[in-house]
Design a protein around this motif. Structure first.
Motif, short mmCIF file in Angstrom:
data_model
loop_
_atom_site.label_atom_id
_atom_site.label_comp_id
_atom_site.label_asym_id
_atom_site.label_seq_id
_atom_site.Cartn_x
_atom_site.Cartn_y
_atom_site.Cartn_z
N ASN A 75 57.02 55.45 -0.20
CA ASN A 75 55.70 55.25 -0.90
C ASN A 75 54.45 55.90 0.09
OD1 ASN A 75 56.25 53.64 -3.14
ND2 ASN A 75 56.90 51.88 -1.62
N MET A 76 54.63 55.81 1.31
CA MET A 76 53.80 56.57 2.43
C MET A 76 53.45 57.85 1.63
SD MET A 76 54.00 56.99 6.34
CE MET A 76 55.33 58.14 6.29
N THR A 77 54.75 58.69 1.71
CA THR A 77 54.70 60.05 1.34
C THR A 77 53.80 60.31 -0.03
OG1 THR A 77 56.59 60.51 2.57
CG2 THR A 77 56.08 62.27 1.08
N ILE A 122 39.59 59.67 -1.95
CA ILE A 122 40.53 60.78 -1.20
C ILE A 122 41.58 60.12 -0.21
CG2 ILE A 122 40.63 62.86 0.16
CD1 ILE A 122 38.30 64.09 -1.52
N VAL A 123 40.67 59.07 0.65
CA VAL A 123 41.37 58.57 1.97
C VAL A 123 41.53 57.04 1.78
CG1 VAL A 123 40.91 58.17 4.25
CG2 VAL A 123 40.24 60.30 3.24
N VAL A 124 40.65 56.39 1.37
CA VAL A 124 40.87 55.04 1.16
C VAL A 124 41.59 54.48 0.30
CG1 VAL A 124 39.51 52.63 1.11
CG2 VAL A 124 38.31 54.51 2.18
N LEU A 125 41.76 54.86 -0.97
CA LEU A 125 42.04 54.24 -2.22
C LEU A 125 43.91 54.64 -1.88
CD1 LEU A 125 42.63 52.99 -4.73
CD2 LEU A 125 42.21 55.35 -5.71
N TYR A 148 49.03 52.51 -0.45
CA TYR A 148 50.28 52.42 0.37
C TYR A 148 50.52 51.04 0.84
CZ TYR A 148 52.86 52.19 4.66
OH TYR A 148 53.67 51.62 5.56
N VAL A 149 49.43 50.35 1.52
CA VAL A 149 49.49 49.27 1.91
C VAL A 149 50.28 48.16 0.90
CG1 VAL A 149 48.32 47.18 2.98
CG2 VAL A 149 47.72 49.25 3.84
N MET A 150 49.70 48.36 -0.23
CA MET A 150 49.85 47.37 -1.45
C MET A 150 51.40 47.55 -1.87
SD MET A 150 46.57 47.59 -3.91
CE MET A 150 47.67 46.67 -5.13
N PHE A 151 51.92 48.62 -1.72
CA PHE A 151 53.34 49.14 -2.39
C PHE A 151 54.25 49.40 -1.41
CE2 PHE A 151 50.36 50.38 -6.08
CZ PHE A 151 50.69 49.26 -6.84
N PHE A 161 49.68 58.26 7.31
CA PHE A 161 50.78 58.33 8.06
C PHE A 161 50.49 57.32 9.08
CE2 PHE A 161 53.42 62.31 7.37
CZ PHE A 161 53.73 62.07 6.20
N THR A 162 49.28 57.42 9.81
CA THR A 162 49.23 56.46 10.85
C THR A 162 49.25 54.99 10.66
OG1 THR A 162 47.70 58.12 11.83
CG2 THR A 162 47.47 55.73 12.52
N VAL A 163 48.57 54.63 9.44
CA VAL A 163 48.93 53.30 8.98
C VAL A 163 50.30 53.05 8.83
CG1 VAL A 163 48.30 51.62 7.13
CG2 VAL A 163 46.70 53.27 7.87
N GLY A 164 51.10 53.97 8.02
CA GLY A 164 52.37 53.90 7.84
C GLY A 164 53.50 53.79 9.13
#
Length: 278
Positions: free
Chosen positions: A78-80, A47-50, A55-58, A140-143
């Protein structure tokens, strides 16, 4: 002539105290259940990690992540998508598990604590929404920290709110799967099917041609398009050079409403079938 009647203060006070007590029981249960689900590593991962890793990959690590896309960039696009994936996975899994717990008699055990059946479901709804918010906040934070960009500040909360709203119909999806097949395997299978639906929802890669034509009739497509509306305003991102098209807002909304109704009807039919068997 009638004389007005007054409700004794003790009666109204008792009623108010009972409501506050019920509210404390529901919120206490929801808080405990929320923490229990967060501690379940396998569900938290999907739900959260994957979604964050995807997002980080793509998005963040993509060579074209900073390329413009509508009212933002490709990383934001991609983040959305990953927030939609995480939020829909959360509501479907929590709703499915709630249905199974009720069928297995867990609700009766909780009834010993003063939690009513309706209170149990309200608590589960709060938990589902709370869990669904987690991937939205984390992704969103990571983005924001890795280059995702919207042209206007209001697009951040608007996109997050639309992702959460769009995840609500998938609570009916998970609930319907659990009511129809009445097993944990059914909920797991529904989660697996959700990955396929996410692909057709344009979450993992932009589709084109026949695949895109098919995708427009699938349930996550409408939710993804609606969540991306602040950024894209209906524009369809395609991998084909020069291919530019868009979805009218009414078709996007119709997709979401139609699939919500379909999931609700499935839940109703499954619930009646379950009642006849009991």
């Amino acid at each position: 002539m009638t004389t007005p009647t007054t409700v004794p203060a003790s009666t109204t006070g008792h009623s108010s105290h009972r409501r506050r007590s019920t509210l404390r029981i529901i919120t206490g249960f929801a808080g405990w259940e929320f923490l229990r689900n967060v501690r379940m590593i396998e569900s938290t991962f999907f739900i959260v990690v994957l979604p964050t890793v995807l997002y980080v990959m793509f998005g963040a690590l993509s060579s074209f992540g900073d390329s413009p896309a509508g009212n933002g960039n490709v990383s934001a696009y991609n983040m959305t998508a990953m927030t939609v994936y995480g939020a829909t996975m959360a509501t479907s899994v929590i709703a499915g598990s709630a249905a199974l717990e009720r069928q297995q008699g867990w609700g009766r055990q909780l009834g010993l604590t003063g939690l009513t059946g309706s209170g149990y479901m309200v608590g589960k709804v709060l938990v589902a929404l709370g869990i669904a918010v987690m991937p939205i906040i984390v992704v969103f934070t990571v983005g924001a920290l890795t280059g995702a960009r919207f042209d206007e500040a209001w697009m951040w909360p608007a996109s997050g709110a639309l992702a959460l709203l769009g995840a609500v119909p998938f609570a009916l999806y998970g609930l319907g799967a659990a009511l129809l097949f009445r097993s944990e395997a059914a909920v797991s299978a529904a989660s697996g099917i959700l990955v396929v639906l996410a692909f057709f929802g344009n979450l993992f890669m932009p589709l084109s041609g026949t695949l895109l034509d098919i995708a427009k009739f699938t349930p996550i497509y409408g939710i993804a398009a609606l969540t991306r509306w602040p950024q894209l305003e209906g524009t369809i991102v395609s991998m084909e050079e020069g291919a530019l098209s868009s979805d009218p807002l009414w078709t996007v909304v119709l997709n979401v409403v139609a699939w919500t109704a379909i999931f609700a009807v499935i839940c109703l039919i499954a619930s009646r079938r379950t009642t006849r068997r009991s």
